[in-house]
Design a protein around this motif. Structure first.
Motif, mmCIF file in Angstrom:
data_model
loop_
_atom_site.group_PDB
_atom_site.id
_atom_site.type_symbol
_atom_site.label_atom_id
_atom_site.label_comp_id
_atom_site.label_asym_id
_atom_site.label_seq_id
_atom_site.Cartn_x
_atom_site.Cartn_y
_atom_site.Cartn_z
ATOM 1 N N ILE A 79 -1.860 -10.111 75.723
ATOM 2 C CA ILE A 79 -2.160 -8.673 75.755
ATOM 3 C C ILE A 79 -3.090 -8.375 74.579
ATOM 4 N N LEU A 80 -4.345 -8.027 74.905
ATOM 5 C CA LEU A 80 -5.334 -7.742 73.864
ATOM 6 C C LEU A 80 -4.946 -6.471 73.107
ATOM 7 N N ARG A 81 -5.331 -6.451 71.830
ATOM 8 C CA ARG A 81 -6.028 -7.525 71.153
ATOM 9 C C ARG A 81 -5.087 -8.532 70.483
ATOM 10 N N ALA A 82 -4.007 -8.010 69.907
ATOM 11 C CA ALA A 82 -3.240 -8.855 68.989
ATOM 12 C C ALA A 82 -2.618 -10.069 69.677
ATOM 13 N N GLY A 83 -2.421 -9.996 70.992
ATOM 14 C CA GLY A 83 -1.863 -11.135 71.714
ATOM 15 C C GLY A 83 -2.763 -12.360 71.697
ATOM 16 N N VAL A 105 -4.891 0.064 76.298
ATOM 17 C CA VAL A 105 -5.039 0.986 75.179
ATOM 18 C C VAL A 105 -4.012 2.105 75.365
ATOM 19 N N ARG A 106 -3.360 2.454 74.262
ATOM 20 C CA ARG A 106 -2.353 3.519 74.323
ATOM 21 C C ARG A 106 -2.975 4.831 73.893
ATOM 22 N N ASP A 107 -2.707 5.890 74.644
ATOM 23 C CA ASP A 107 -3.124 7.223 74.220
ATOM 24 C C ASP A 107 -2.265 7.604 73.006
ATOM 25 N N THR A 133 2.066 -13.059 75.860
ATOM 26 C CA THR A 133 2.056 -13.022 74.398
ATOM 27 C C THR A 133 1.592 -11.638 73.938
ATOM 28 N N ASP A 134 2.434 -10.987 73.158
ATOM 29 C CA ASP A 134 2.130 -9.662 72.621
ATOM 30 C C ASP A 134 2.961 -9.493 71.350
ATOM 31 N N PRO A 135 2.334 -9.300 70.206
ATOM 32 C CA PRO A 135 3.130 -9.264 68.977
ATOM 33 C C PRO A 135 4.210 -8.192 68.949
ATOM 34 N N MET A 136 4.022 -7.094 69.692
ATOM 35 C CA MET A 136 5.000 -6.004 69.575
ATOM 36 C C MET A 136 5.344 -5.395 70.926
ATOM 37 N N LEU A 137 6.624 -5.182 71.146
ATOM 38 C CA LEU A 137 7.090 -4.366 72.264
ATOM 39 C C LEU A 137 7.737 -3.140 71.643
ATOM 40 N N ALA A 138 7.052 -2.012 71.731
ATOM 41 C CA ALA A 138 7.526 -0.789 71.064
ATOM 42 C C ALA A 138 8.220 0.128 72.063
ATOM 43 N N THR A 139 7.407 0.845 72.856
ATOM 44 C CA THR A 139 7.985 1.709 73.887
ATOM 45 C C THR A 139 8.128 0.959 75.206
ATOM 46 N N GLY A 140 7.440 -0.204 75.308
ATOM 47 C CA GLY A 140 7.498 -0.976 76.550
ATOM 48 C C GLY A 140 6.532 -0.477 77.596
ATOM 49 N N GLY A 141 5.601 0.374 77.180
ATOM 50 C CA GLY A 141 4.648 0.932 78.134
ATOM 51 C C GLY A 141 3.520 -0.027 78.461
ATOM 52 N N THR A 142 3.152 -0.864 77.491
ATOM 53 C CA THR A 142 1.984 -1.726 77.646
ATOM 54 C C THR A 142 2.260 -2.952 78.487
ATOM 55 N N ILE A 143 3.487 -3.357 78.527
ATOM 56 C CA ILE A 143 3.799 -4.671 79.073
ATOM 57 C C ILE A 143 3.392 -4.754 80.549
ATOM 58 N N GLY A 202 3.223 -2.572 61.194
ATOM 59 C CA GLY A 202 2.040 -1.725 61.274
ATOM 60 C C GLY A 202 1.364 -1.931 62.621
ATOM 61 N N ASP A 203 0.064 -1.698 62.660
ATOM 62 C CA ASP A 203 -0.705 -1.893 63.891
ATOM 63 C C ASP A 203 -1.213 -3.343 63.902
ATOM 64 N N ALA A 204 -0.578 -4.182 64.710
ATOM 65 C CA ALA A 204 -0.870 -5.621 64.664
ATOM 66 C C ALA A 204 -2.331 -5.919 65.006
ATOM 67 N N GLY A 205 -2.901 -5.172 65.947
ATOM 68 C CA GLY A 205 -4.301 -5.397 66.308
ATOM 69 C C GLY A 205 -5.223 -5.132 65.134
ATOM 70 N N ASP A 206 -5.018 -4.009 64.461
ATOM 71 C CA ASP A 206 -5.846 -3.665 63.291
ATOM 72 C C ASP A 206 -5.611 -4.642 62.150
HETATM 73 C C1 PRP Z 1 0.199 -2.771 70.255
HETATM 74 C C2 PRP Z 1 0.956 -4.050 70.559
HETATM 75 C C3 PRP Z 1 1.392 -3.845 71.975
HETATM 76 C C4 PRP Z 1 1.574 -2.353 72.046
HETATM 77 C C5 PRP Z 1 3.041 -2.044 72.028
HETATM 78 O O1 PRP Z 1 -1.103 -2.868 70.731
HETATM 79 O O2 PRP Z 1 0.226 -5.211 70.351
HETATM 80 O O3 PRP Z 1 0.445 -4.307 72.896
HETATM 81 O O4 PRP Z 1 0.938 -1.771 70.924
HETATM 82 O O5 PRP Z 1 3.237 -0.791 72.517
HETATM 83 P P1 PRP Z 1 4.241 -0.345 73.670
HETATM 84 O O6 PRP Z 1 5.387 -1.308 73.748
HETATM 85 O O7 PRP Z 1 4.655 1.004 73.178
HETATM 86 O O8 PRP Z 1 3.462 -0.265 74.930
HETATM 87 P P2 PRP Z 1 -2.191 -1.763 70.391
HETATM 88 O O9 PRP Z 1 -2.052 -0.597 71.336
HETATM 89 O O10 PRP Z 1 -2.113 -1.408 68.935
HETATM 90 O O11 PRP Z 1 -3.541 -2.488 70.724
HETATM 91 P P3 PRP Z 1 -4.405 -3.516 69.843
HETATM 92 O O12 PRP Z 1 -3.648 -4.817 69.811
HETATM 93 O O13 PRP Z 1 -5.703 -3.629 70.579
HETATM 94 O O14 PRP Z 1 -4.579 -2.903 68.478
#
Ligand code: PRP
Length: 210
Positions: A79-83, A105-107, A133-143, A202-206
């Motif tokens: 999952i781009l970018r940090a993945g 991309v998350r709004d 591969t995704d460094p963070m699962l926060a709200t689970g919206g991106t997965i 923090g913001d893993a992508g940044d």
């Molecule tokens: C981060 C992270 C996940 C997402 C987690 O990515 O790498 O993909 O947020 O959020 P969620 O579980 O609430 O959906 P980010 O949106 O910062 O993108 P980036 O890696 O391009 O910076």
């Protein structure tokens, strides 16, 4: 749903480096890679298909050998970018793999995620094996699991490697996909109003790419 956090001192060490606000991007990427490699190794236990063979050694002896099955490559989905940092490790660890890049991309206001890149094939098979591969699962919206299942894959055949995960994502995923297995360094306490995991990284992508 299984969430497994291996109790390993090296995993704890690299997590500490990733958490620190004073870790610069090159060190963040290498710590993420080391930690990811250990988690991928664990995630492949009892998942990576193997086959039995025999090999001839330099002594001319025949030894029984277990090798990874080339006909069942693991389909790695970063999952781009940090993945991408974790993808590099998966490509080194897995003898047979295919890669399907996915970007979200998350709004920042609604935390709603939308895909800006999706290289998944239109059709997937129920026997396909996936590593997300995704460094963070926060709200689970991106997965991307919904998308894999919609295209014919099975949630039971998905392993997720994430550095840190948070309860909102775990609850959402457990409700929808009880057969899913997640490998992580830590289950963190919460997600703040901006969608950041706390204490988190923090913001893993940044932090990885600036
Ligand atoms: C981060 C992270 C996940 C997402 C987690 O990515 O790498 O993909 O947020 O959020 P969620 O579980 O609430 O959906 P980010 O949106 O910062 O993108 P980036 O890696 O391009 O910076």
């Amino acid at each position: 749903m299984l969430v497994y956090s291996p109790p390993h001192p090296l995993i704890k060490h690299w997590l500490a480096i990733l958490r620190s606000n004073f870790t610069p991007p090159p060190m963040f990427r290498s710590a993420c890679a080391e930690l990811g490699r250990l988690l991928i190794y664990e995630a492949m236990r009892e998942f990576q298909p193997t086959m039995e063979q025999q090999v001839e050694t330099p002594l001319g002896a025949i030894a029984d050998a277990t090798i990874c099955d080339p006909d069942q490559p693991i389909k790695v989905i970063p999952i781009l970018r940090a993945g991408l940092v974790l993808l590099e490790q998966a490509q080194q660890v897995l003898p047979f793999h295919q890669t399907y890049h996915v970007g979200y991309v998350r709004d920042p206001a609604t935390l709603q995620a939308t895909a800006y890149l999706n290289k998944l094939p239109a059709k997937l098979a129920p026997t396909d094996l996936f590593l997300i591969t995704d460094p963070m699962l926060a709200t689970g919206g991106t997965i991307v699991i919904e998308d894999i299942v919609a295209r014919g894959g099975r949630a039971e055949n998905i392993r997720v490697v994430a550095v840190v995960v948070a309860p909102p994502a775990l609850k959402k995923l457990a409700d929808k996909f009880p057969g899913l297995k997640i490998y992580t360094a830590m289950i963190d306490e919460q997600v703040d109003e901006r969608g950041y995991i706390v204490p988190g990284l923090g913001d893993a992508g940044d932090r990885a790419y600036g």
